[in-house]
Write an enzyme that holds these catalytic residues in place. Structure first.
Site, PDB file in Angstrom:
ATOM      1  N   HIS A   1      -3.823   9.076   0.840  1.00  0.00           N
ATOM      2  CA  HIS A   1      -3.553   7.763   0.148  1.00  0.00           C
ATOM      3  C   HIS A   1      -4.945   7.144  -0.331  1.00  0.00           C
ATOM      4  O   HIS A   1      -5.850   7.615   0.093  1.00  0.00           O
ATOM      5  CB  HIS A   1      -3.302   6.520   0.931  1.00  0.00           C
TER       6      HIS A   1
ATOM      7  N   HIS B   1       0.983  -1.268   0.038  1.00  0.00           N
ATOM      8  CA  HIS B   1      -0.098  -0.048   0.164  1.00  0.00           C
ATOM      9  C   HIS B   1       0.761   1.170  -0.020  1.00  0.00           C
ATOM     10  O   HIS B   1       1.881   1.146   0.556  1.00  0.00           O
ATOM     11  CB  HIS B   1      -0.983   0.177   1.247  1.00  0.00           C
TER      12      HIS B   1
ATOM     13  N   CYS C   1      -3.746   2.577  -5.342  1.00  0.00           N
ATOM     14  CA  CYS C   1      -3.183   3.417  -4.881  1.00  0.00           C
ATOM     15  C   CYS C   1      -1.501   3.928  -5.592  1.00  0.00           C
ATOM     16  O   CYS C   1      -1.170   4.716  -5.045  1.00  0.00           O
ATOM     17  CB  CYS C   1      -2.856   2.868  -3.275  1.00  0.00           C
TER      18      CYS C   1
END
Length: 214
Positions: free
Chosen positions: A55, A43, A144
């Protein structure tokens, strides 16, 4: 009951302070690209300063609830996975601890991977802040990593997606896959008793196509 509630509030606050203290905020600069392991993938986020990370993260909760305080809490893995399935996500700002979800953080590791030079830190952060809000999520085409790569390097690409697709292609377009496809097709036709040109032709064509692509 009052003492229990007081203890619970104190315990939650203490736990939150402990999580926050795990990360040394002096290590992060505005515009840094942060990455942490999360479920099956890595991530990514952009550090904005003052213990804030922007994010893009999938989250099912905004679809089923209007409770803003609940939505603002750290996105759990269950919320994340259901968000991936329903393709619901948002670019949001969380604390470093909530973003990291207990994992170790790598800082600007992608600088070693990407051939493009990173933009100025303030420009990276401005791009990240400009894109805040709800987005349509795609595991392959907009995740992401696409978000942070655009913010920091000016190009929305995902090395994770490329590696995933390459692996899938190697599995699907292999000689073993061609053998198994032909075997399953013939076995199905024999079992159903429908060995005709109409059923044989697709089996042969599919197997041959996979064979040639292998």
């Amino acid at each position: 009951m009052f003492l229990y509630q007081l203890f619970n509030v104190f315990f939650v606050a203490s736990k939150k302070e402990e999580e926050d203290s795990k990360y040394d905020l002096s290590l992060y600069k505005r515009g840094d690209l942060l990455e942490v392991p999360r479920t099956l993938f890595t991530h990514f986020g952009i550090y904005l300063g003052d213990n804030r990370v922007a994010h893009l993260i999938p989250d099912i909760l905004p679809v089923i609830s209007k409770n803003k305080s609940a939505i603002a809490k750290m996105v759990t893995n269950n919320r994340l996975i259901l968000g991936v399935i329903t393709k619901v996500a948002s670019v949001r700002v969380d604390s470093v601890a909530d973003f990291a979800y207990g994992s170790e953080i790598l800082i600007n590791h992608m600088d070693k991977v990407c051939s493009q030079h990173p933009l100025d830190g303030d420009e990276v952060a401005r791009r990240a802040e400009k894109l805040l809000g709800s987005v349509t999520y795609s595991l392959l085409w907009y995740n992401c990593e696409h978000y942070v790569m655009y913010c920091r390097y000016g190009m929305a690409i995902s090395y994770q997606t490329y590696q995933f697709c390459t692996t899938v292609r190697k599995i699907v377009c292999s000689r073993m896959s061609a053998y198994l496809t032909a075997l399953c097709g013939v076995g199905t036709m024999l079992y159903l008793g429908c060995l005709t040109p109409v059923t044989v032709l697709p089996t042969v064509l599919i197997s041959f196509t996979i064979w040639m692509a292998a």
